[in-house]
Motif scaffolding. Structure first.
Motif, short mmCIF file in Angstrom:
data_model
loop_
_atom_site.label_atom_id
_atom_site.label_comp_id
_atom_site.label_asym_id
_atom_site.label_seq_id
_atom_site.Cartn_x
_atom_site.Cartn_y
_atom_site.Cartn_z
N ARG A 26 0.84 -1.21 0.00
CA ARG A 26 0.00 0.00 0.00
C ARG A 26 0.87 1.26 0.00
O ARG A 26 0.53 2.25 -0.66
CB ARG A 26 -0.96 -0.01 1.20
N MET A 27 2.00 1.20 0.70
CA MET A 27 2.93 2.35 0.67
C MET A 27 3.48 2.58 -0.74
O MET A 27 3.58 3.72 -1.19
CB MET A 27 4.09 2.11 1.65
N GLU A 28 3.82 1.51 -1.42
CA GLU A 28 4.31 1.63 -2.80
C GLU A 28 3.25 2.25 -3.70
O GLU A 28 3.57 3.07 -4.57
CB GLU A 28 4.74 0.26 -3.34
N ALA A 29 2.01 1.86 -3.49
CA ALA A 29 0.93 2.44 -4.28
C ALA A 29 0.83 3.94 -4.02
O ALA A 29 0.70 4.74 -4.96
CB ALA A 29 -0.39 1.75 -3.96
N ALA A 30 0.90 4.34 -2.76
CA ALA A 30 0.83 5.77 -2.42
C ALA A 30 2.03 6.51 -3.01
O ALA A 30 1.89 7.63 -3.50
CB ALA A 30 0.77 5.95 -0.90
#
Length: 135
Positions: A26-30
């Motif tokens: 999810r951090m990579e997506a953000a």
């Protein structure tokens, strides 16, 4: 057609990324600005911190329960009116960042935390010397 992102060889839609268990995914997506508005409500402060660092949802994240997210908003926000919500923050690190930004330093000169007050003095001195050299 739905928006899709590929992370670690797997494709995700917005709905899938929001439900993904791995906070690092999810951090990579953000980081990639994918589902950034949805991820501002993520249960992980690390994900919300990335959203704040990317400059999104500051109006909401300025009230985040985690001081690290609020400090990130203080560091990266472009509108001083958001800093007024943080100048009296319960956490000294958030107030330190506000003082470092030079916002309302006169008030922060009297902060109970000596490091915050020292940063306020430093910021005030910096702004005074900048004004003096500008004239």
């Amino acid at each position: 057609m739905q928006d899709v992102i590929t992370i670690a060889g797997k494709q995700y839609t917005v709905e899938q990324i929001v439900r993904e268990r791995d906070e690092y995914i999810r951090m990579e997506a953000a980081e990639a600005f994918f589902a950034i508005h949805e991820l501002a409500s993520d249960p992980s402060y690390l994900v919300r911190l990335v959203v704040a660092r990317k400059g999104f949802e500051h109006e909401r994240l300025v009230f985040d329960p985690d001081y690290r997210v609020r400090a990130t908003v203080a560091k990266y926000c472009k509108h001083a009116d958001l800093l007024k919500h943080l100048v009296d923050d319960e956490h000294e690190f958030v107030r330190f960042i506000v003082a470092k930004r030079g916002y309302d330093v006169e008030r922060l000169l009297h902060d109970p935390d000596e490091e915050v007050a020292a940063m306020a003095r430093h910021s005030l001195k910096q702004s005074s010397s900048t004004r003096a050299t500008a004239h």
